[in-house]
Design a protein around this motif. Sequence first.
Motif, PDB file in Angstrom:
ATOM      1  N   ILE A  27       0.837  -1.210   0.000  1.00  0.00           N
ATOM      2  CA  ILE A  27       0.000   0.000   0.000  1.00  0.00           C
ATOM      3  C   ILE A  27       0.867   1.254   0.000  1.00  0.00           C
ATOM      4  O   ILE A  27       0.634   2.192  -0.775  1.00  0.00           O
ATOM      5  N   TYR A  28       1.879   1.276   0.867  1.00  0.00           N
ATOM      6  CA  TYR A  28       2.725   2.477   0.947  1.00  0.00           C
ATOM      7  C   TYR A  28       3.519   2.664  -0.346  1.00  0.00           C
ATOM      8  O   TYR A  28       3.734   3.799  -0.789  1.00  0.00           O
ATOM      9  N   SER A  29       3.953   1.564  -0.974  1.00  0.00           N
ATOM     10  CA  SER A  29       4.675   1.674  -2.244  1.00  0.00           C
ATOM     11  C   SER A  29       3.779   2.251  -3.332  1.00  0.00           C
ATOM     12  O   SER A  29       4.242   3.028  -4.178  1.00  0.00           O
ATOM     13  N   ALA A  30       2.485   1.879  -3.324  1.00  0.00           N
ATOM     14  CA  ALA A  30       1.565   2.403  -4.331  1.00  0.00           C
ATOM     15  C   ALA A  30       1.217   3.866  -4.069  1.00  0.00           C
ATOM     16  O   ALA A  30       1.030   4.642  -5.006  1.00  0.00           O
ATOM     17  N   VAL A  31       1.114   4.242  -2.795  1.00  0.00           N
ATOM     18  CA  VAL A  31       0.813   5.641  -2.453  1.00  0.00           C
ATOM     19  C   VAL A  31       1.992   6.546  -2.812  1.00  0.00           C
ATOM     20  O   VAL A  31       1.801   7.706  -3.202  1.00  0.00           O
ATOM     21  N   ARG A  32       3.215   6.029  -2.706  1.00  0.00           N
ATOM     22  CA  ARG A  32       4.430   6.782  -3.054  1.00  0.00           C
ATOM     23  C   ARG A  32       5.159   6.070  -4.187  1.00  0.00           C
ATOM     24  O   ARG A  32       6.266   5.563  -4.011  1.00  0.00           O
ATOM     25  N   PRO A  33       4.555   6.004  -5.380  1.00  0.00           N
ATOM     26  CA  PRO A  33       5.187   5.235  -6.464  1.00  0.00           C
ATOM     27  C   PRO A  33       6.494   5.864  -6.922  1.00  0.00           C
ATOM     28  O   PRO A  33       6.632   7.089  -6.977  1.00  0.00           O
ATOM     29  N   TYR A  34       7.453   5.000  -7.226  1.00  0.00           N
ATOM     30  CA  TYR A  34       8.770   5.389  -7.747  1.00  0.00           C
ATOM     31  C   TYR A  34       9.591   6.215  -6.758  1.00  0.00           C
ATOM     32  O   TYR A  34      10.556   6.866  -7.151  1.00  0.00           O
ATOM     33  N   SER A  35       9.177   6.177  -5.485  1.00  0.00           N
ATOM     34  CA  SER A  35       9.991   6.806  -4.453  1.00  0.00           C
ATOM     35  C   SER A  35      11.141   5.859  -4.088  1.00  0.00           C
ATOM     36  O   SER A  35      11.226   4.732  -4.583  1.00  0.00           O
ATOM     37  N   VAL A  36      12.021   6.335  -3.207  1.00  0.00           N
ATOM     38  CA  VAL A  36      13.137   5.486  -2.772  1.00  0.00           C
ATOM     39  C   VAL A  36      12.602   4.239  -2.067  1.00  0.00           C
ATOM     40  O   VAL A  36      13.080   3.117  -2.295  1.00  0.00           O
ATOM     41  N   PHE A  37      11.579   4.412  -1.207  1.00  0.00           N
ATOM     42  CA  PHE A  37      10.985   3.273  -0.500  1.00  0.00           C
ATOM     43  C   PHE A  37      10.419   2.264  -1.495  1.00  0.00           C
ATOM     44  O   PHE A  37      10.611   1.051  -1.358  1.00  0.00           O
ATOM     45  N   ASP A  38       9.713   2.768  -2.514  1.00  0.00           N
ATOM     46  CA  ASP A  38       9.097   1.883  -3.497  1.00  0.00           C
ATOM     47  C   ASP A  38      10.154   1.111  -4.269  1.00  0.00           C
ATOM     48  O   ASP A  38       9.999  -0.097  -4.516  1.00  0.00           O
ATOM     49  N   ARG A  39      11.226   1.768  -4.647  1.00  0.00           N
ATOM     50  CA  ARG A  39      12.278   1.082  -5.407  1.00  0.00           C
ATOM     51  C   ARG A  39      12.963   0.011  -4.559  1.00  0.00           C
ATOM     52  O   ARG A  39      13.229  -1.094  -5.037  1.00  0.00           O
ATOM     53  N   ILE A  40      13.248   0.344  -3.298  1.00  0.00           N
ATOM     54  CA  ILE A  40      13.885  -0.649  -2.414  1.00  0.00           C
ATOM     55  C   ILE A  40      12.957  -1.829  -2.169  1.00  0.00           C
ATOM     56  O   ILE A  40      13.364  -3.001  -2.247  1.00  0.00           O
ATOM     57  N   ALA A  41      11.672  -1.525  -1.875  1.00  0.00           N
ATOM     58  CA  ALA A  41      10.706  -2.594  -1.602  1.00  0.00           C
ATOM     59  C   ALA A  41      10.510  -3.482  -2.825  1.00  0.00           C
ATOM     60  O   ALA A  41      10.437  -4.711  -2.707  1.00  0.00           O
ATOM     61  N   SER A  42      10.420  -2.878  -4.004  1.00  0.00           N
ATOM     62  CA  SER A  42      10.235  -3.664  -5.225  1.00  0.00           C
ATOM     63  C   SER A  42      11.448  -4.551  -5.504  1.00  0.00           C
ATOM     64  O   SER A  42      11.307  -5.712  -5.910  1.00  0.00           O
TER      65      SER A  42
END
Length: 215
Positions: A27-42
Amino acid sequence: LQRVPVTLAVIGASQVLALLVALPVGIYSAVRPYSVFDRIASTLAFIGFSLPTFFTGLLLILLFSITLDWLPFVYRADIPGSGWDWWWAHIKQAIMPVTVLGLAQGASWMRYVRSAVLDVIRLDYVTTARSKGLAERAVIVRHVVRNALIPVVTLVALQMPAVFGGAIITEQIFRIPGIGSLLIDAIQRNDTPVIMAVTFVLSCLVILFNLIADL
């Protein structure tokens, strides 16, 4: 009847861990797409579901059992004693198999959750909810997540029987006395009635979880 409770305990705990990881991270990765968190999580998610469970299981055994000597790598269902020491012994021996199954499943589900939330968060009614002045947390929780989880719930329910099948390898690695190791032993002994019984149990699980998904 002796083996199923052990399998249910390990797999049940691993699926709870998978959901606890997949839902908030996705959910947080989708709310902040292409952020640093999203890239690390992906990236971690891709690594998580790319590595087979027998490989990660052996890595955990090498690290936590052989090198650090923190956790036992052979699962015992007949631990003597009672009280807190008995519970702690069961928890310690379940940590590694639950982690192996839970993180592998959670990595896969995290990608589905992220994708589902991204599809919903762009819809017009979400924009309308924001324009009405609703707080971002209320928009995400009440309007986005509730609708995005419909396909995810279906996916989780339909994949449950496959998790029981996939746990056969993990049960062999950690010597868990569950239905997976029972099936392997029966195949090696050419014990056809036991093989049929285990297959029947897995078939019932497929029907049960399909019914749960439909409901």
